[in-house]
Structure formats: C-alpha cells, structure tokens
Design a protein around this motif. Structure first.
Motif, PDB file in Angstrom:
ATOM      1  N   GLN A 151      23.851  44.631 -16.206  1.00 48.88           N
ATOM      2  CA  GLN A 151      23.149  44.493 -17.484  1.00 48.88           C
ATOM      3  C   GLN A 151      21.856  43.691 -17.358  1.00 48.88           C
ATOM      4  N   LYS A 152      21.615  43.145 -16.158  1.00 47.83           N
ATOM      5  CA  LYS A 152      20.425  42.325 -15.901  1.00 47.83           C
ATOM      6  C   LYS A 152      20.289  41.206 -16.927  1.00 47.83           C
ATOM      7  N   LEU A 153      21.390  40.490 -17.144  1.00 46.06           N
ATOM      8  CA  LEU A 153      21.416  39.417 -18.123  1.00 46.06           C
ATOM      9  C   LEU A 153      20.669  38.186 -17.618  1.00 46.06           C
ATOM     10  N   GLU A 154      20.072  37.465 -18.537  1.00 48.81           N
ATOM     11  CA  GLU A 154      19.306  36.263 -18.198  1.00 48.81           C
ATOM     12  C   GLU A 154      20.188  35.020 -18.318  1.00 48.81           C
ATOM     13  N   LYS A 155      20.240  34.252 -17.255  1.00 43.95           N
ATOM     14  CA  LYS A 155      21.020  33.017 -17.238  1.00 43.95           C
ATOM     15  C   LYS A 155      20.171  31.858 -17.750  1.00 43.95           C
ATOM     16  N   VAL A 156      20.773  31.040 -18.631  1.00 43.21           N
ATOM     17  CA  VAL A 156      20.095  29.861 -19.181  1.00 43.21           C
ATOM     18  C   VAL A 156      20.950  28.637 -18.890  1.00 43.21           C
ATOM     19  N   LYS A 157      20.326  27.575 -18.406  1.00 47.40           N
ATOM     20  CA  LYS A 157      21.021  26.310 -18.187  1.00 47.40           C
ATOM     21  C   LYS A 157      20.784  25.400 -19.383  1.00 47.40           C
ATOM     22  N   PHE A 158      21.824  24.690 -19.777  1.00 51.03           N
ATOM     23  CA  PHE A 158      21.737  23.809 -20.939  1.00 51.03           C
ATOM     24  C   PHE A 158      21.555  22.373 -20.457  1.00 51.03           C
ATOM     25  N   PHE A 159      20.315  21.916 -20.457  1.00 53.34           N
ATOM     26  CA  PHE A 159      20.013  20.541 -20.054  1.00 53.34           C
ATOM     27  C   PHE A 159      20.107  19.643 -21.296  1.00 53.34           C
ATOM     28  N   ALA A 160      21.316  19.334 -21.657  1.00 49.19           N
ATOM     29  CA  ALA A 160      21.593  18.613 -22.896  1.00 49.19           C
ATOM     30  C   ALA A 160      21.328  17.120 -22.735  1.00 49.19           C
ATOM     31  N   LYS A 161      21.018  16.494 -23.846  1.00 51.28           N
ATOM     32  CA  LYS A 161      20.953  15.042 -23.935  1.00 51.28           C
ATOM     33  C   LYS A 161      22.286  14.535 -24.494  1.00 51.28           C
ATOM     34  N   LYS A 162      22.589  13.293 -24.219  1.00 54.59           N
ATOM     35  CA  LYS A 162      23.843  12.712 -24.685  1.00 54.59           C
ATOM     36  C   LYS A 162      23.975  12.897 -26.195  1.00 54.59           C
ATOM     37  N   GLY A 163      25.080  13.504 -26.602  1.00 56.27           N
ATOM     38  CA  GLY A 163      25.338  13.738 -28.019  1.00 56.27           C
ATOM     39  C   GLY A 163      24.998  15.132 -28.498  1.00 56.27           C
ATOM     40  N   ASP A 164      24.275  15.914 -27.680  1.00 56.42           N
ATOM     41  CA  ASP A 164      23.951  17.288 -28.071  1.00 56.42           C
ATOM     42  C   ASP A 164      25.201  18.165 -28.035  1.00 56.42           C
ATOM     43  N   LEU A 165      25.209  19.167 -28.885  1.00 60.38           N
ATOM     44  CA  LEU A 165      26.374  20.046 -29.033  1.00 60.38           C
ATOM     45  C   LEU A 165      25.932  21.503 -28.981  1.00 60.38           C
ATOM     46  N   ILE A 166      26.759  22.338 -28.355  1.00 60.75           N
ATOM     47  CA  ILE A 166      26.523  23.785 -28.382  1.00 60.75           C
ATOM     48  C   ILE A 166      27.801  24.477 -28.827  1.00 60.75           C
ATOM     49  N   ILE A 167      27.656  25.417 -29.741  1.00 64.51           N
ATOM     50  CA  ILE A 167      28.755  26.273 -30.197  1.00 64.51           C
ATOM     51  C   ILE A 167      28.576  27.623 -29.522  1.00 64.51           C
ATOM     52  N   TRP A 168      29.649  28.201 -28.979  1.00 64.43           N
ATOM     53  CA  TRP A 168      29.501  29.544 -28.422  1.00 64.43           C
ATOM     54  C   TRP A 168      30.544  30.501 -28.967  1.00 64.43           C
ATOM     55  N   HIS A 169      30.118  31.742 -29.026  1.00 62.41           N
ATOM     56  CA  HIS A 169      30.938  32.859 -29.491  1.00 62.41           C
ATOM     57  C   HIS A 169      32.094  33.095 -28.516  1.00 62.41           C
ATOM     58  N   ALA A 170      33.183  33.660 -29.026  1.00 64.02           N
ATOM     59  CA  ALA A 170      34.373  33.926 -28.209  1.00 64.02           C
ATOM     60  C   ALA A 170      34.066  34.725 -26.954  1.00 64.02           C
ATOM     61  N   ASN A 171      33.057  35.615 -27.005  1.00 60.54           N
ATOM     62  CA  ASN A 171      32.789  36.507 -25.881  1.00 60.54           C
ATOM     63  C   ASN A 171      31.503  36.169 -25.128  1.00 60.54           C
ATOM     64  N   LEU A 172      30.903  35.020 -25.408  1.00 63.13           N
ATOM     65  CA  LEU A 172      29.682  34.644 -24.685  1.00 63.13           C
ATOM     66  C   LEU A 172      30.014  34.316 -23.233  1.00 63.13           C
ATOM     67  N   PHE A 173      29.310  34.927 -22.295  1.00 60.94           N
ATOM     68  CA  PHE A 173      29.491  34.600 -20.879  1.00 60.94           C
ATOM     69  C   PHE A 173      28.897  33.208 -20.618  1.00 60.94           C
ATOM     70  N   HIS A 174      29.691  32.343 -19.980  1.00 64.48           N
ATOM     71  CA  HIS A 174      29.222  30.990 -19.687  1.00 64.48           C
ATOM     72  C   HIS A 174      30.022  30.432 -18.513  1.00 64.48           C
ATOM     73  N   GLY A 175      29.555  29.331 -17.971  1.00 70.81           N
ATOM     74  CA  GLY A 175      30.232  28.696 -16.853  1.00 70.81           C
ATOM     75  C   GLY A 175      29.544  27.393 -16.504  1.00 70.81           C
ATOM     76  N   GLY A 176      29.853  26.858 -15.330  1.00 65.89           N
ATOM     77  CA  GLY A 176      29.274  25.594 -14.889  1.00 65.89           C
ATOM     78  C   GLY A 176      28.522  25.767 -13.584  1.00 65.89           C
ATOM     79  N   ASP A 177      27.283  25.291 -13.548  1.00 68.26           N
ATOM     80  CA  ASP A 177      26.500  25.340 -12.321  1.00 68.26           C
ATOM     81  C   ASP A 177      27.049  24.350 -11.286  1.00 68.26           C
TER      82      ASP A 177
END
Length: 315
Positions: A251-277
């Motif tokens: 699908q040639k999907l684009e990978k994005v890294k989340f460089f969060a600051k302390k206290g930042d929050l992300i909500i993700w959909h049940a089917n969102l592809f994600h993982g840990g670098d």
C-alpha cells in the motif's frame, strides 16, 4: 505437548467458566445477534460470518455531542482539528494532556509499586494492568472528561479494559490492536497512549501509519490461523507481523514517528497500524502508558486466542 495444550480451546473454556462476572457483558449481545454462545465459549471472527451488513463500525462523529464535552472545549485548536478528522486519519493528538507534575506522579507511583512487588515487568518489558494496583492510574484511565470524548468517537460508552506501562521503548513490530483486542462490530476499541517523559529518536518512539485504519481488518483467516472446533491455529505471531509488513509495502503507507513531549496524548483507531521504533540508547528510559477502551455496544474478544475479553469494571 505444552504447545498442544496451549492450543486447546477447552483449556480456555475451563478458565473462562470461573470468571463469569468479567465475561457477562457479552451475553446480552450474543442473544441480540442470535449467537448460540455461553459466556465461557470460544469466540472468533468466524462466528460473525454472514451476520447483517448493517452492523458496521463506520460512524460519523457527532459534532454536537463533541462540542458539549468539557475536554474538547479546553484543548488547543490543533487538538480539536485532530479529533474532528479522527475518522479520516485514524488518530488524534492532544498536546499537554497531563501536566509535568501529573506525569511525574504516575512515574513515582509505578516505581514504588515495582519496588514493593505489587507490579512487575513481564517478559516483553511491559507492566500490565497497573489500573488494578493503583487508584491514581485507575482514576487517570477513568477520567470522565477523557471518556466522554472517547465515547463520542466510539459511538457508545467507553469502558476501560486495560493499562500497559513502559519503562523502555516497546520495540513492538507494526500491528493493529484488532488482532489482540477484537470487537464485533469491528472498530469498537480505542487506544490511548500518554508520554510520561519526552520522546526522541534515541528512546524508541511510537510510530504509526496515518489512514491505515481504512484497510481491511486482518484477522486469523487472513494468514491461515483459524484452527478448528477444538484447537487454535498453528501459525506464530511472527506470521501475522510478516503479513502486516507486506500490506504496508504493497500500500506504500507512510510511517510517522511520534516525538511526544511529556504529557502529550495520542488516541488511535482500533485498526490503525502502529508499533515501537528501536530503542537505540539503552541507557535512556522511555516511560509511557497505554489505556485500551472497549465500547459497551461491542462484543469484546481476542482473535488470536479466540477468547472473550475479561473486563473488570472496578478495582
């Protein structure tokens, strides 16, 4: 022999039999759908084949309800835009959700509970279900203002299922939560990840693929892991990870890294592809916390092990 026992559905059914209170939430939904299931029965996506197509996970965000949410009214315009575009992107970021002091209090709580032996790191370096050992973490996950927003996104009341705390980057291969925490209708789950310290490229940032939630839900049948009436499938989890990697490439999907600051929050959909670098600098920590929420309107189960999900409503 041990592997064969682990694949035996009867073993799980016996275990489930003694946890009726944590499984009873599914029973009214079984009856509504006409499923001949006991609370302890095994459960997988095969059981929902052929059910009416109007039982869909596709929901429009109720903007009127969202506008009435206290949290939505208090967040930044950027965060509001993320939430309003959640169905399109599959994720939403709320900056500064927790204060530095709140994040530090959670870090101190986890550290103390580990020292006391009330929590432990498992073999995957995860600290599971701290919500059942800590009022602070339970109350953080059950924050009514947060759950009000999550409930709008789910189209039904959000129920806290589990928490996972990390001291290091998870380094988990890209996946969809729906293979682990599955629902019918599909999409009845949300993940919430909170940075408990600043995240850089050195300490294993979370990564995700915007828009990947619109792809099909890849379940047991998609990689030959359905098993039969008596046994779970034989495929390894690595086979699932390989399938997801192939889909991302195709699908040639684009990978994005989340460089969060302390206290930042992300909500993700049940089917969102994600993982840990990769966690490149092992001297550094990557303290973070994940909550998973089911919709009260969904049947909740675990696709790989074909078990109904045990939901503990109260500490």
């Amino acid at each position: 022999m041990i592997q064969l026992i682990k694949r035996t559905k009867l073993v799980y059914a016996i275990y489930n039999f003694f946890h009726k209170n944590q499984l009873a939430h599914n029973v009214p939904l079984y009856k509504k759908l006409g499923l001949q299931k006991k609370y302890y029965s095994s459960l997988s996506s095969k059981d929902f084949a052929g059910l009416p197509k109007n039982l869909s996970e596709s929901l429009a965000i109720d903007k009127q309800k969202l506008a009435a949410c206290a949290l939505f009214s208090s967040i930044s315009d950027r965060a509001k835009e993320y939430i309003l575009s959640f169905n399109d992107k599959g994720f939403a970021i709320i900056d500064n959700y927790l204060s530095v002091q709140q994040a530090e209090a959670i870090n101190a709580e986890i550290s103390g509970l580990l020292e006391q032996g009330k929590l432990k790191l498992n073999e995957r370096n995860k600290i599971m279900f701290a919500i059942h050992a800590s009022s602070l973490i339970w109350n953080t996950g059950n924050n009514e203002d947060l759950k009000e927003v999550l409930s709008v996104l789910l189209g039904g009341k959000a129920i806290l299922f589990q928490s996972i705390n990390f001291l290091k980057g998870s380094e988990q291969a890209t996946h969809s939560d729906s293979i682990h925490m599955t629902t019918f209708p599909l999409g009845g789950l949300l993940g919430v990840w909170i940075a408990l310290e600043d995240i850089t490229n050195e300490n294993g940032p979370l990564h995700y693929y915007p828009g990947s939630h619109k792809l099909p839900y890849y379940l047991n049948g998609d990689y030959g892991n359905e098993g039969n009436a008596f046994f779970l499938g034989k495929k390894s989890y690595a086979d699932y990870e390989d399938m997801i990697a192939e889909r991302i490439k195709a699908q040639k999907l684009e990978k994005v890294k989340f460089f969060a600051k302390k206290g930042d929050l992300i909500i993700w959909h049940a089917n969102l592809f994600h993982g840990g670098d990769p966690h490149l600098n092992k001297v550094k920590t990557r303290k973070s916390m994940v909550f998973h929420y089911f919709s009260e309107n969904a049947i909740c189960y675990h696709e790989i092990t074909q078990r109904p999900a045990l939901i503990r409503q109260y500490r």
